[in-house]
Design a protein around this motif. Structure first.
Motif, short mmCIF file in Angstrom:
data_model
loop_
_atom_site.label_atom_id
_atom_site.label_comp_id
_atom_site.label_asym_id
_atom_site.label_seq_id
_atom_site.Cartn_x
_atom_site.Cartn_y
_atom_site.Cartn_z
N ALA A 179 0.84 -1.20 0.00
CA ALA A 179 0.00 0.00 0.00
C ALA A 179 0.87 1.24 0.00
N PRO A 180 0.71 2.13 -0.98
CA PRO A 180 1.54 3.34 -1.03
C PRO A 180 1.11 4.34 0.04
N ASN A 181 2.00 5.26 0.32
CA ASN A 181 1.68 6.32 1.27
C ASN A 181 0.78 7.34 0.58
N PRO A 182 -0.47 7.52 1.04
CA PRO A 182 -1.39 8.43 0.35
C PRO A 182 -1.08 9.90 0.58
N SER A 183 -0.08 10.21 1.37
CA SER A 183 0.24 11.62 1.62
C SER A 183 1.72 11.75 1.91
N LYS A 184 2.29 12.82 1.42
CA LYS A 184 3.69 13.09 1.71
C LYS A 184 3.78 14.28 2.65
N GLY A 185 4.93 14.47 3.22
CA GLY A 185 5.11 15.56 4.17
C GLY A 185 5.42 15.02 5.55
N ARG A 186 6.00 15.87 6.38
CA ARG A 186 6.39 15.46 7.73
C ARG A 186 5.46 16.00 8.80
N LYS A 187 4.55 16.87 8.44
CA LYS A 187 3.68 17.50 9.44
C LYS A 187 2.58 16.56 9.91
N TRP A 188 2.05 15.76 9.02
CA TRP A 188 0.96 14.84 9.37
C TRP A 188 1.01 13.66 8.43
N LYS A 189 0.89 12.44 8.99
CA LYS A 189 0.92 11.22 8.21
C LYS A 189 -0.33 10.40 8.49
N PRO A 190 -1.04 9.96 7.46
CA PRO A 190 -2.27 9.18 7.68
C PRO A 190 -2.03 7.89 8.46
N LYS A 191 -0.91 7.23 8.21
CA LYS A 191 -0.65 5.97 8.89
C LYS A 191 -0.53 6.17 10.39
N VAL A 192 0.18 7.20 10.79
CA VAL A 192 0.32 7.50 12.22
C VAL A 192 -1.02 7.92 12.81
N ALA A 193 -1.79 8.70 12.06
CA ALA A 193 -3.10 9.14 12.55
C ALA A 193 -4.05 7.97 12.75
N VAL A 194 -3.99 6.98 11.84
CA VAL A 194 -4.84 5.79 11.99
C VAL A 194 -4.43 4.99 13.22
N GLN A 195 -3.14 4.84 13.44
CA GLN A 195 -2.68 4.11 14.62
C GLN A 195 -3.11 4.79 15.91
N GLU A 196 -3.01 6.11 15.95
CA GLU A 196 -3.43 6.83 17.16
C GLU A 196 -4.93 6.74 17.36
N ALA A 197 -5.70 6.81 16.27
CA ALA A 197 -7.16 6.72 16.39
C ALA A 197 -7.58 5.33 16.86
N GLU A 198 -6.96 4.29 16.32
CA GLU A 198 -7.30 2.93 16.74
C GLU A 198 -6.93 2.70 18.21
N ALA A 199 -5.79 3.25 18.63
CA ALA A 199 -5.40 3.11 20.04
C ALA A 199 -6.39 3.83 20.95
N ALA A 200 -6.87 5.00 20.52
CA ALA A 200 -7.85 5.73 21.32
C ALA A 200 -9.17 4.97 21.39
N LEU A 201 -9.57 4.33 20.31
CA LEU A 201 -10.81 3.56 20.31
C LEU A 201 -10.70 2.33 21.21
N ARG A 202 -9.56 1.66 21.19
CA ARG A 202 -9.37 0.51 22.08
C ARG A 202 -9.37 0.95 23.54
N HIS A 203 -8.74 2.08 23.80
CA HIS A 203 -8.73 2.59 25.17
C HIS A 203 -10.14 2.98 25.62
N GLY A 204 -10.91 3.60 24.72
CA GLY A 204 -12.28 3.95 25.07
C GLY A 204 -13.15 2.74 25.33
N GLU A 205 -12.87 1.64 24.65
CA GLU A 205 -13.63 0.41 24.90
C GLU A 205 -13.31 -0.15 26.28
N ILE A 206 -12.05 -0.01 26.70
CA ILE A 206 -11.67 -0.48 28.04
C ILE A 206 -12.32 0.38 29.12
#
Length: 440
Positions: A89-116
Motif C-alpha cells: 500500500a503506497p503512502n497516500p500523503s507526503k510531508g512530515r507534518k501529518w501522516k495518515p498511517k500514524v493518525a490511523v494508529q493513534e485513532a485505533e489506540a484511542a478507540l481501544r482505550h475507550g472500549e476499556i
C-alpha cells in the motif's frame, strides 16, 4: 463550498500526494471568501466557522475533510483482501507534518482505550442516560473505518476547543453554563436575513464593531452614545442604564415572554380539552395485544381546570385565593382543583450570567412560594432564562417538560424564543446610537 468546492478538490487530494501544509494554505483562501460571504470581519477565528461548539454552522473544514479522506484511503488500502495491495500500500500523503498511517494508529489506540474505559457519564442526565458506544473488537471492516474517521473528527474538534480556550474574546462562550447549543442549518442560512446572520455570528463571538472593539482596532472613542459607560457589546445589549430606562430591554423581554406564553397556552388548552371528553373502554380483539399507554412525565395532566395569567404591560395580579402579594411573576399557572401553582419568571440576561440570574430570581420568589404553601398550595418557582443573543437556557427545557410541552411543540417554542431574542437584540444593536429608538 460544501456542494461546489469539496466535490471538485477532494478526489484529487485523496488520490495524489498532497502535503498538509498545501491544504492549510488553501484553507486560508477558502476562509477569507467564507467570511466575506457571511459578512463577518476577518478577525473571526476559524473555530467559529467550523467548530461544533455553542453555535454550529453547516460548514466543514477543508483540512478536516482532507484528513478524513486520506484516512479512508489508508484504511481501504491496508484493509484490502488482496495481499499484494495491502502489503504494498503506497503512502497516500507526503510531508512530515501529518501522516495518515500514524493518525490511523493513534485513532485505533484511542478507540481501544475507550472500549476499556466503557461508557462514562457526561452532563447532568443521571446514571445510565448516556448512549452506548459501539464495540471496537466486534466491528467489521466497514464499521471500523467509520469509527476511525469519527475519531479523527473528534481530534480535530478537540484541537479547535484548545484554540478557543486561548481566545480572550471569541472563546468566552466556553464559560457559559446552562445554555443549549444552537445549530444553524442550510435552510436557516438561505432564509435568514443577511444582517440577522451577521449579528448572530458577530454577537456570539463578540466581534461586532462596538465602540470598545473599535477602540482596540482603530483607536476610537469607547464611550456609549447614550450614557457615559464603556460601550462593550455586553453594555449595549444588557447593561446600559438609558436603554433600561427607555424600556428597550423590557420590550425585548415582553416579546420573548409572548413566545413562551403561546407555547404554554397551547398546552393548557389541550390538557383542559382532554378532560371534557370521556374516554371509552378500549376493547382488545382476540389474538391481539393491548397497547401500553405511554406515561407522560408531566404532572399537569392530573387537573383539567388550568388557568394562566401573563404579565405583559405590568397588569398581572396574583389571585388572593393563592397568596396576597405585590410581586408580579411573568406567568402564573395554576389549578384550583389540584391546588397547584407555578410561578414562572423570565429573564433575558447576558449569556454568561444565566446561572446568576437563575439564583437571583429563585431567591426573590422563595418567600412567595412559602406563603402559598402555608395556604395549602403546592407551589413551585420556575426561573427561566433566554440569553440576549438568542441562546436558550436549559431551565426553559425543564419548565416546558414539567408542563407537558414536548416533541414538535417544544422545539417550536424554543426556536421561536431564540429567534425573537436575537431579532429584538439586533434591533437594540442597530439603534445603539439613537436616543429615540422606536420599537420594531
Amino acid at each position: 463550498m460544501q456542494f461546489g468546492l469539496f466535490p471538485r478538490v477532494m478526489w484529487p487530494m485523496s488520490v495524489y500526494e498532497v502535503p498538509l501544509s498545501k491544504v492549510e494554505k488553501l484553507k486560508k483562501v477558502v476562509n477569507s471568501y467564507v467570511k466575506k460571504w457571511l459578512g463577518v470581519p476577518r478577525c473571526l477565528s476559524s473555530v467559529a466557522l467550523y467548530g461544533k461548539g455553542i453555535l454550529q454552522l453547516p460548514i466543514n473544514s477543508l483540512v478536516e475533510e482532507f484528513k478524513c479522506a486520506k484516512v479512508r484511503t489508508e484504511l481501504l488500502l491496508t484493509g484490502s483482501k488482496d495481499r499484494i495491495v495491502s502489503g504494498l500500500a503506497p503512502n497516500p500523503s507526503k510531508g512530515r507534518k501529518w501522516k495518515p498511517k500514524v493518525a490511523v494508529q493513534e485513532a485505533e489506540a484511542a478507540l481501544r482505550h475507550g472500549e476499556i474505559v466503557g461508557n462514562v457519564q457526561i452532563g447532568r442526565g443521571g446514571l445510565g442516560r448516556t448512549s452506548g458506544k459501539p464495540m471496537w473488537r466486534k466491528a467489521d471492516q466497514k464499521e471500523k473505518r467509520r469509527l476511525v474517521v469519527e475519531q479523527i473528527r473528534r481530534q480535530e474538534e478537540a484541537s479547535r476547543q484548545v484554540k478557543a480556550v486561548s481566545l480572550a474574546k471569541q472563546g468566552q462562550w466556553l464559560n457559559w453554563e446552562g445554555v443549549e447549543r444552537k445549530q444553524v442549518t442550510w435552510r436557516d442560512l438561505w432564509s435568514m436575513e443577511s444582517n440577522r446572520l451577521k449579528f448572530l455570528l458577530g454577537a456570539t463571538y463578540d466581534v461586532l464593531p462596538s465602540p470598545d472593539n473599535l477602540r482596540i482596532w482603530t483607536d476610537g472613542d469607547p464611550s456609549c452614545r447614550l450614557c457615559s459607560g464603556v460601550a462593550t457589546l455586553r453594555h449595549i445589549l444588557s447593561g446600559c442604564k438609558v436603554s433600561l430606562a427607555q424600556g428597550r430591554y423590557t420590550w425585548r423581554h415582553n416579546q420573548v415572554l409572548k413566545c413562551l406564553a403561546a407555547g404554554i397556552e397551547s398546552r393548557r388548552q389541550q390538557v383542559n380539552a382532554e378532560g371534557s371528553h370521556k374516554k371509552g373502554i378500549q376493547f382488545v380483539r382476540e389474538g391481539e395485544k393491548s397497547k401500553r399507554a405511554v406515561k407522560s412525565r408531566s404532572t399537569t395532566q392530573e387537573a383539567k381546570d388550568w388557568q394562566m395569567l401573563v404579565d405583559v404591560g405590568g397588569k398581572l395580579v396574583v389571585p388572593q385565593e393563592i397568596v396576597t402579594t405585590n410581586l408580579r411573576p411573568d406567568i402564573l399557572y395554576w389549578s384550583t382543583s389540584q391546588q397547584v401553582v407555578y410561578f414562572i419568571e423570565l429573564t433575558v440576561p447576558w449569556e454568561s450570567s444565566l446561572e446568576e440570574a437563575y439564583e437571583r430570581k429563585k431567591l426573590k420568589y422563595e418567600e412567595l412560594r412559602l406563603e402559598a404553601e402555608q395556604k395549602g398550595w403546592r407551589a413551585r418557582v420556575f426561573p427561566v432564562e433566554v440569553g440576549c443573543r438568542g441562546f436558550v437556557g436549559r431551565s426553559v427545557i425543564s419548565l416546558l417538560g414539567e408542563l407537558g410541552v414536548g416533541g414538535k411543540n417544544l422545539r417550536k417554542t424554543v426556536r421561536e424564543m431564540s429567534e425573537e431574542a436575537a431579532r429584538t437584540s439586533n434591533w437594540i444593536w442597530m439603534r445603539r446610537a439613537f436616543s429615540a429608538w422606536g420599537k420594531q
